[in-house]
Motif scaffolding. Structure first.
Motif, mmCIF file in Angstrom:
data_model
loop_
_atom_site.group_PDB
_atom_site.id
_atom_site.type_symbol
_atom_site.label_atom_id
_atom_site.label_comp_id
_atom_site.label_asym_id
_atom_site.label_seq_id
_atom_site.Cartn_x
_atom_site.Cartn_y
_atom_site.Cartn_z
ATOM 1 N N GLY A 188 10.619 52.571 13.436
ATOM 2 C CA GLY A 188 11.958 52.714 14.006
ATOM 3 C C GLY A 188 12.929 51.745 13.364
ATOM 4 O O GLY A 188 12.899 51.527 12.155
ATOM 5 N N VAL A 189 13.745 51.120 14.197
ATOM 6 C CA VAL A 189 14.782 50.251 13.653
ATOM 7 C C VAL A 189 14.326 48.794 13.604
ATOM 8 O O VAL A 189 15.154 47.893 13.467
ATOM 9 N N ASP A 190 13.014 48.572 13.687
ATOM 10 C CA ASP A 190 12.490 47.198 13.670
ATOM 11 C C ASP A 190 13.011 46.388 12.477
ATOM 12 O O ASP A 190 13.382 45.229 12.619
ATOM 13 N N ASN A 191 12.984 47.027 11.293
ATOM 14 C CA ASN A 191 13.437 46.301 10.092
ATOM 15 C C ASN A 191 14.885 45.851 10.245
ATOM 16 O O ASN A 191 15.259 44.751 9.845
ATOM 17 N N TYR A 192 15.692 46.734 10.836
ATOM 18 C CA TYR A 192 17.113 46.414 10.969
ATOM 19 C C TYR A 192 17.338 45.310 11.995
ATOM 20 O O TYR A 192 18.162 44.419 11.793
ATOM 21 N N SER A 193 16.566 45.344 13.080
ATOM 22 C CA SER A 193 16.770 44.278 14.065
ATOM 23 C C SER A 193 16.230 42.958 13.521
ATOM 24 O O SER A 193 16.783 41.888 13.794
ATOM 25 N N ALA A 194 15.143 43.038 12.718
ATOM 26 C CA ALA A 194 14.645 41.810 12.081
ATOM 27 C C ALA A 194 15.685 41.248 11.120
ATOM 28 O O ALA A 194 15.856 40.024 11.015
ATOM 29 N N LEU A 195 16.395 42.142 10.440
ATOM 30 C CA LEU A 195 17.437 41.708 9.496
ATOM 31 C C LEU A 195 18.517 40.897 10.187
ATOM 32 O O LEU A 195 18.991 39.891 9.677
ATOM 33 N N MET A 196 18.890 41.354 11.385
ATOM 34 C CA MET A 196 19.950 40.680 12.129
ATOM 35 C C MET A 196 19.558 39.249 12.458
ATOM 36 O O MET A 196 20.395 38.363 12.552
ATOM 37 N N LYS A 197 18.232 39.036 12.629
ATOM 38 C CA LYS A 197 17.772 37.700 13.012
ATOM 39 C C LYS A 197 17.418 36.855 11.799
ATOM 40 O O LYS A 197 17.144 35.669 11.935
ATOM 41 N N ASP A 198 17.392 37.480 10.631
ATOM 42 C CA ASP A 198 16.967 36.773 9.419
ATOM 43 C C ASP A 198 18.077 35.837 8.928
ATOM 44 O O ASP A 198 19.101 36.273 8.405
ATOM 45 N N GLU A 199 17.818 34.535 9.124
ATOM 46 C CA GLU A 199 18.833 33.534 8.765
ATOM 47 C C GLU A 199 19.210 33.617 7.284
ATOM 48 O O GLU A 199 20.365 33.505 6.911
ATOM 49 N N VAL A 200 18.161 33.791 6.441
ATOM 50 C CA VAL A 200 18.398 33.817 4.993
ATOM 51 C C VAL A 200 19.282 35.001 4.628
ATOM 52 O O VAL A 200 20.241 34.875 3.874
ATOM 53 N N PHE A 201 18.963 36.162 5.224
ATOM 54 C CA PHE A 201 19.756 37.342 4.910
ATOM 55 C C PHE A 201 21.192 37.179 5.409
ATOM 56 O O PHE A 201 22.145 37.562 4.736
ATOM 57 N N ARG A 202 21.348 36.577 6.582
ATOM 58 C CA ARG A 202 22.712 36.391 7.112
ATOM 59 C C ARG A 202 23.520 35.447 6.239
ATOM 60 O O ARG A 202 24.695 35.658 5.993
ATOM 61 N N GLY A 203 22.836 34.410 5.746
ATOM 62 C CA GLY A 203 23.512 33.512 4.808
ATOM 63 C C GLY A 203 23.919 34.241 3.541
ATOM 64 O O GLY A 203 25.026 34.069 3.021
ATOM 65 N N ALA A 204 23.011 35.107 3.070
ATOM 66 C CA ALA A 204 23.285 35.871 1.858
ATOM 67 C C ALA A 204 24.473 36.801 2.082
ATOM 68 O O ALA A 204 25.349 36.937 1.220
ATOM 69 N N LEU A 205 24.495 37.412 3.244
ATOM 70 C CA LEU A 205 25.587 38.316 3.592
ATOM 71 C C LEU A 205 26.915 37.555 3.576
ATOM 72 O O LEU A 205 27.922 38.020 3.034
ATOM 73 N N TRP A 206 26.898 36.378 4.152
ATOM 74 C CA TRP A 206 28.111 35.551 4.183
ATOM 75 C C TRP A 206 28.580 35.205 2.763
ATOM 76 O O TRP A 206 29.767 35.306 2.445
ATOM 77 N N ASN A 207 27.613 34.824 1.918
ATOM 78 C CA ASN A 207 27.973 34.511 0.533
ATOM 79 C C ASN A 207 28.555 35.727 -0.182
ATOM 80 O O ASN A 207 29.527 35.609 -0.924
ATOM 81 N N ASN A 208 27.958 36.891 0.061
ATOM 82 C CA ASN A 208 28.481 38.112 -0.544
ATOM 83 C C ASN A 208 29.915 38.366 -0.079
ATOM 84 O O ASN A 208 30.778 38.777 -0.868
ATOM 85 N N LEU A 209 30.158 38.118 1.199
ATOM 86 C CA LEU A 209 31.511 38.354 1.718
ATOM 87 C C LEU A 209 32.517 37.388 1.086
ATOM 88 O O LEU A 209 33.638 37.778 0.748
ATOM 89 N N LEU A 210 32.091 36.116 0.916
ATOM 90 C CA LEU A 210 32.974 35.152 0.258
ATOM 91 C C LEU A 210 33.309 35.628 -1.162
ATOM 92 O O LEU A 210 34.472 35.633 -1.578
ATOM 93 N N LEU A 211 32.254 36.048 -1.882
ATOM 94 C CA LEU A 211 32.472 36.530 -3.251
ATOM 95 C C LEU A 211 33.353 37.771 -3.250
ATOM 96 O O LEU A 211 34.193 37.958 -4.129
ATOM 97 N N LEU A 212 33.167 38.573 -2.242
ATOM 98 C CA LEU A 212 33.912 39.819 -2.118
ATOM 99 C C LEU A 212 35.414 39.563 -2.022
ATOM 100 O O LEU A 212 36.222 40.359 -2.496
#
Lengths: 314, 308
Positions: free
Chosen positions: A55-79
């Motif tokens: 199911g959506v386990d991977n997606y909910s795990a993503l939301m909690k993944d600190e590393v991925f959230r940091g990466a997302l933030w960096n991508n947004l800054l670059l964006l």
């Protein structure tokens, strides 16, 4: 245009010409894209042929993944910063190249040697990202052997014993990467904007000059509005590039597939690759791929809408 | 976009040179002088920022390892080409050959299949034509990362990991969106009269394509060909995922970009930086030559592709 379509046997010809390109494109591009969605709902490791639907386990795990959230933030800054800095510099140089010369017939004259500038500026665009990674790896060396530190030490701006750790400094690393992207991209957009500027009829400039417009006014009131379509397209392209960044981050920064120091330069693509090839979490990596796709689509739509203006025909 | 690009190369040449007939009339105004100096200043600074690191890197090939680590601004001590020879022996020559082998097949195949699809989509209306066109072109929108995981297993299933033919097919597939997009707009601009004449002469559709249309589309083919050469030569992500030795006995078939990164990582242990710099210099030279020989077409092609 008039089409030449009468006669039989066209269907065979059309199908024959489309078959091979379509087959390749479906097999290696479209089908993998579609599969990514399916795998993103599984716990597939990539090694074993079996996997479960989670199911959506991977997606909910993503939301909690600190590393991925940091990466997302960096991508947004670059964006935000990659398109902004690149487009501003490219517009500035394009205007200089095309209108910075001594006042000509229309008060708008290119500088001498404008062709030469364009040739030089564009060159980084034909270098591969791998070459950029090695080049800037050397430029940013954290000792006197690096071009940047070497020059700063020579100028007395940096202490010989404490050179700047460009790529190991948590607060600097992302901006160092940003500079590489800008260095690489400005020439391309300069050429693009120049072509757009040259397609603007000269009499518009002459009219503006007769009305007493200065150069700055001419730029903001005439040139920029007429270039808006190109600026908009460029923003989307640069945004897509800023969502990627894999090659530079993975090769220039520390850590498995880059992202260091301590995840400060992490982007989504590096987290994805690490999960796929290093941790063997293929399903999880696919979920990241989907998030990247959704963000890219949102980015394109938002950029095109937010910058929409009435199109000026000329 | 409603703008019409009239050969950017030429109009650029027209406008450059500064001292056109109008220059004397308007020149001499002090504001213009200031601006001229100002523009040249900024433009020159950026030009130096582009050229300097590249020259500096190439000079590094002639330094010793200690010299590179010691001071960035030192002048090379020994002007010999040892490092270039060592870089070649380290595999740069093989990486070069691998890249060439792949591209000798992938570029012509891309052009052939891309133009075939673009031609049919541009000149033969049939149900689903527009859908197929957008279907082909939309591939350019998505980052290749999205497809990477399934693509790897797809190629694996065909038993084509770490093979030239596998990478060739993947390159062709991923070059399709841009090639179709570019050639589609090019074929639309070709006159139909020639086509009609050929039909009256009894030429088949296939024959018309290869003997009439392709020769007429030569300028477009050159532009898009250069882009595919640049794009595929510089590709890094696809080979680094698909061209890894699969077993111990599987030979290494790294491409140039991959090999350079490999070489960079080795230097972390072996400390022979001149070799790395020489390798990068070797990799840069063909691009410099291609670029300088075709820069008019490259700039004209790029702008016409993106401004439409």
């Amino acid at each position: 245009m008039s089409q030449v379509v009468q006669g039989r046997g066209r269907t065979g010809f059309i199908a024959g010409f489309l078959l091979a390109p379509l087959a390749l494109y479906l097999t290696f591009v479209i089908w993998p894209y579609v599969q990514t969605f399916g795998y993103s709902f599984t716990n597939w490791t990539g090694q074993s042929p079996t996997f479960d639907f989670v199911g959506v386990d991977n997606y909910s795990a993503l939301m909690k993944d600190e590393v991925f959230r940091g990466a997302l933030w960096n991508n947004l800054l670059l964006l935000v910063f990659v398109p902004a800095v690149t487009i501003l510099l490219a517009l500035f140089f394009a205007f200089m190249v095309n209108a910075g010369g001594r006042g000509g017939a229309g008060g708008v004259q290119g500088v001498a040697g404008s062709r030469l500038y364009k040739v030089v500026y564009f060159f980084p665009q034909v270098l591969s990202l791998a070459i950029l990674a090695v080049l800037f790896g050397a430029v940013y060396r954290s000792d006197e052997g690096g071009l940047l530190n070497g020059a700063l030490i020579r100028l007395g701006l940096v202490d010989r014993l404490h050179p700047v750790e460009w790529l190991n400094e948590p607060n600097l690393v992302l901006w160092c990467l940003l500079l590489v992207v800008v260095w690489h991209g400005v020439g391309f957009y300069l050429v693009l904007f120049s072509a757009a500027m040259q397609s603007i009829p000269k009499d518009i400039y002459e009219a503006a000059l007769l009305d007493g417009a200065g150069r700055a006014q001419t730029f903001f009131k005439v040139t920029l509005p007429l270039l808006w379509d190109s600026v908009q397209t460029s923003a989307v392209y640069l945004g897509i590039a800023a969502m990627d960044m894999f090659v530079l981050v993975s090769t220039m920064t520390s850590g498995q597939f880059g992202g260091g120091p301590d995840h400060h330069s992490e982007v989504m693509a590096t987290v994805l690759m690490r999960n796929f090839l290093y941790f063997g979490k293929s399903g999880y990596a696919c979920a990241m791929g989907v998030v990247m796709l959704v963000l890219t689509m949102i980015l394109s739509v938002v950029t095109l809408r937010a910058t929409r203006r009435e199109r000026i025909e000329f | 976009m409603t703008t019409v690009i009239k050969a950017p190369g030429e109009s650029a040449a027209e406008r450059s040179g500064g001292a056109g007939p109008g220059a004397e009339r308007g020149g001499g105004r002090s504001e213009d002088m200031v601006l001229n100096v100002f523009s040249h200043g900024f433009l020159a600074v950026w030009a130096v920022l582009i050229v300097l690191p590249l020259i500096w890197l190439a000079l590094g090939s002639f330094k010793t390892d200690a010299q590179i680590g010691g001071s960035a601004l030192s002048w090379p001590a020994n002007w010999n080409f040892d490092a270039f020879g060592r870089a070649w022996d380290k595999g740069i020559g093989d990486y070069f050959a691998n890249t060439l082998i792949v591209m000798v097949f992938s570029v012509p195949l891309t052009m052939l299949l891309g133009s075939m699809a673009a031609y049919v989509l541009a000149r033969y209306p049939f149900p689903g034509n527009r859908f197929l066109y957008y279907f082909f072109v939309s591939g350019a929108m998505f980052p290749v990362f999205l497809a990477l995981v399934p693509l790897f297993f797809m190629v694996k299933r065909f038993d084509m990991l770490n093979t030239y033919q596998g990478l060739i097919l993947v390159y062709v597939a991923y070059s399709m969106p841009f090639t179709v997009f570019f050639m589609h707009s090019f074929f639309r601009t070709l006159p139909t009269a020639v086509h009609e004449a050929a039909v009256i002469d009894g030429a088949s559709d296939t024959r018309i394509f290869f003997q009439v249309m392709v020769p007429m589309a030569k300028p477009g083919l050159i532009s898009v060909g250069i882009f595919n050469v640049l794009g595929q030569w510089n590709q890094y992500i696809l080979p680094s995922v698909l061209m890894q030795p699969q077993t111990g006995s599987d030979p290494e078939r790294y491409l140039l970009t991959q090999g350079l990164i490999q070489l960079q990582q080795q230097q972390g242990y072996e400390t022979d930086l001149p070799v790395l710099f020489a390798g990068v210099t070797i990799a840069m030279i063909p691009m410099l030559v291609v670029y300088l020989s075709f820069q008019r077409q490259i700039q004209a092609g790029l702008t016409s592709a993106t401004l439409k």
